[in-house]
Design a protein around this motif. Structure first.
Motif, PDB file in Angstrom:
ATOM      1  N   GLY A  66      79.271   8.838  54.870  1.00 25.55           N
ATOM      2  CA  GLY A  66      78.667  10.141  55.137  1.00 25.55           C
ATOM      3  C   GLY A  66      77.154  10.072  55.225  1.00 25.55           C
ATOM      4  N   LEU A  67      76.530   9.266  54.372  1.00 21.78           N
ATOM      5  CA  LEU A  67      75.075   9.121  54.401  1.00 21.78           C
ATOM      6  C   LEU A  67      74.596   8.443  55.673  1.00 21.78           C
ATOM      7  N   GLU A  68      75.435   7.611  56.257  1.00 21.98           N
ATOM      8  CA  GLU A  68      75.091   6.901  57.489  1.00 21.98           C
ATOM      9  C   GLU A  68      75.461   7.681  58.751  1.00 21.98           C
ATOM     10  N   ASP A  69      76.095   8.826  58.588  1.00 17.91           N
ATOM     11  CA  ASP A  69      76.583   9.594  59.736  1.00 17.91           C
ATOM     12  C   ASP A  69      75.421  10.059  60.612  1.00 17.91           C
ATOM     13  N   GLU A  70      75.675  10.138  61.901  1.00 20.59           N
ATOM     14  CA  GLU A  70      74.657  10.589  62.856  1.00 20.59           C
ATOM     15  C   GLU A  70      74.365  12.079  62.740  1.00 20.59           C
ATOM     16  N   SER A  71      75.327  12.833  62.193  1.00 19.78           N
ATOM     17  CA  SER A  71      75.199  14.281  62.101  1.00 19.78           C
ATOM     18  C   SER A  71      74.482  14.700  60.812  1.00 19.78           C
ATOM     19  N   GLU A  72      73.486  15.553  60.989  1.00 18.80           N
ATOM     20  CA  GLU A  72      72.749  16.073  59.839  1.00 18.80           C
ATOM     21  C   GLU A  72      73.664  16.861  58.899  1.00 18.80           C
ATOM     22  N   ILE A  73      74.614  17.583  59.454  1.00 21.41           N
ATOM     23  CA  ILE A  73      75.546  18.387  58.646  1.00 21.41           C
ATOM     24  C   ILE A  73      76.343  17.488  57.706  1.00 21.41           C
ATOM     25  N   VAL A  74      76.810  16.383  58.215  1.00 20.70           N
ATOM     26  CA  VAL A  74      77.606  15.442  57.422  1.00 20.70           C
ATOM     27  C   VAL A  74      76.723  14.776  56.368  1.00 20.70           C
ATOM     28  N   ARG A  75      75.523  14.348  56.773  1.00 18.73           N
ATOM     29  CA  ARG A  75      74.609  13.689  55.830  1.00 18.73           C
ATOM     30  C   ARG A  75      74.247  14.622  54.677  1.00 18.73           C
ATOM     31  N   ASP A 100      64.212   6.582  57.344  1.00 24.24           N
ATOM     32  CA  ASP A 100      64.673   6.878  58.696  1.00 24.24           C
ATOM     33  C   ASP A 100      64.916   8.369  58.942  1.00 24.24           C
ATOM     34  N   GLU A 101      64.982   9.145  57.879  1.00 21.94           N
ATOM     35  CA  GLU A 101      65.320  10.566  58.015  1.00 21.94           C
ATOM     36  C   GLU A 101      64.206  11.326  58.725  1.00 21.94           C
ATOM     37  N   LYS A 102      64.580  12.035  59.781  1.00 19.36           N
ATOM     38  CA  LYS A 102      63.606  12.788  60.585  1.00 19.36           C
ATOM     39  C   LYS A 102      63.494  14.247  60.131  1.00 19.36           C
ATOM     40  N   ASP A 103      64.578  14.795  59.611  1.00 15.94           N
ATOM     41  CA  ASP A 103      64.595  16.195  59.201  1.00 15.94           C
ATOM     42  C   ASP A 103      63.939  16.355  57.827  1.00 15.94           C
ATOM     43  N   GLU A 104      62.924  17.198  57.747  1.00 12.83           N
ATOM     44  CA  GLU A 104      62.170  17.365  56.493  1.00 12.83           C
ATOM     45  C   GLU A 104      63.023  17.962  55.377  1.00 12.83           C
ATOM     46  N   LEU A 107      65.279  15.219  54.072  1.00 16.21           N
ATOM     47  CA  LEU A 107      64.457  14.289  53.293  1.00 16.21           C
ATOM     48  C   LEU A 107      64.127  14.874  51.928  1.00 16.21           C
ATOM     49  N   ALA A 108      63.774  16.139  51.884  1.00 17.93           N
ATOM     50  CA  ALA A 108      63.482  16.793  50.602  1.00 17.93           C
ATOM     51  C   ALA A 108      64.718  16.793  49.702  1.00 17.93           C
ATOM     52  N   GLN A 109      65.881  17.015  50.286  1.00 19.76           N
ATOM     53  CA  GLN A 109      67.119  17.011  49.503  1.00 19.76           C
ATOM     54  C   GLN A 109      67.391  15.618  48.931  1.00 19.76           C
ATOM     55  N   ILE A 110      67.168  14.585  49.721  1.00 19.34           N
ATOM     56  CA  ILE A 110      67.364  13.212  49.248  1.00 19.34           C
ATOM     57  C   ILE A 110      66.423  12.928  48.075  1.00 19.34           C
TER      58      ILE A 110
END
Length: 135
Positions: A66-75, A100-104, A107-110
């Motif tokens: 799931g963490l490697e998934d291309e979809s932001e929803i899944v990640r 590698d995360e592009k969505d801020e 990234l904040a959630q991680i």
């Protein structure tokens, strides 16, 4: 083996999985795991992670997938589940995908999840006399 739609619309299977989550029905584990690995439907893959995590059926391999998934929803769903899963491999993968995360928001959630895991709540509360002696 389940049949997943090539056009990415597994809404019929999504309905089955939603009902299984609602009823805490563990008999849909195969559907959820196969959906996570073989479905083209982002929302359905996200629900697969949610199902496996909610019913404590998720594995380290599932979270990493799931963490490697291309979809932001899944990640995002995988990151949410990872917060409660103790695994050095999962924590390492979270750290790696930060670069590698592009969505801020993602990234904040991680960073939040990694921070929560590192917080050590085993501390001694200072007494008021300790504070006055320290100043």
């Amino acid at each position: 083996m389940y049949v997943f739609q090539k056009n990415g619309d597994d809404s019929e299977l999504q309905s089955c999985l939603d009902l299984a989550i609602e009823n805490e029905d563990r008999s849909s584990e195969d559907l959820a795991r196969q959906g996570l690995y073989f479905s083209s439907d982002d929302v359905f893959r996200s629900s697969c992670i949610q199902y496996l995590g909610t019913l404590n059926l998720i594995t380290e391999k599932d979270i990493v997938k799931g963490l490697e998934d291309e979809s932001e929803i899944v990640r995002i769903e995988a990151i949410s589940i990872a917060e409660y899963y103790e695994s050095n491999s999962v924590d390492k993968k979270l750290s790696e995908i930060c670069f590698d995360e592009k969505d801020e928001f993602t990234l904040a959630q991680i960073m939040f999840v990694l921070g929560v895991k590192e917080v050590n709540c085993d501390y001694n509360v200072l007494k008021s006399e300790d504070v006055t002696n320290f100043v």
